[in-house]
Design an enzyme around this catalytic site. Sequence first.
Site, PDB file in Angstrom:
ATOM      1  CE  LYS A  59      -3.907  -2.078   2.359  1.00  0.00           C
ATOM      2  NZ  LYS A  59      -3.520  -3.301   3.028  1.00  0.00           N
ATOM      3  CG  ASP A  60       2.391   2.606   3.146  1.00  0.00           C
ATOM      4  OD1 ASP A  60       3.238   1.728   3.419  1.00  0.00           O
ATOM      5  OD2 ASP A  60       1.503   2.946   3.939  1.00  0.00           O
ATOM      6  CB  SER A  61       7.476   3.916   0.696  1.00  0.00           C
ATOM      7  OG  SER A  61       7.115   4.939   1.581  1.00  0.00           O
TER       8      SER A  61
ATOM      9  CD  GLN B 105       1.271  -2.430   3.497  1.00  0.00           C
ATOM     10  OE1 GLN B 105       1.111  -2.325   2.288  1.00  0.00           O
ATOM     11  NE2 GLN B 105       0.409  -3.032   4.278  1.00  0.00           N
TER      12      GLN B 105
END
Length: 78
Positions: free
Chosen positions: A35-37, A39
């Site tokens: 979902k994002d950096s 993660q």
Amino acid sequence: MDKKIEEKVLNIISKNLNIKLEKISLNSKIEDLSKDSIQLFQLIIAFEKEFKHQVQYEDLMQIFTVRDIINYIDKNIK
């Protein structure tokens, strides 16, 4: 491709990204799964801990799919 490595990689991805195993394929793109950096960073740390190998930044630039992760581990960690 080493089936044990494949199984470990899939389980790490599933656990760390909270995705059911059946939703992950070898062709799944890592950027689509995370979902994002943050993660993504946590996933890298999980791989480093499990396989006791520090991933170099240059190597990360060559990894795009689940298959790429498995191949990288198979090639660099034995």
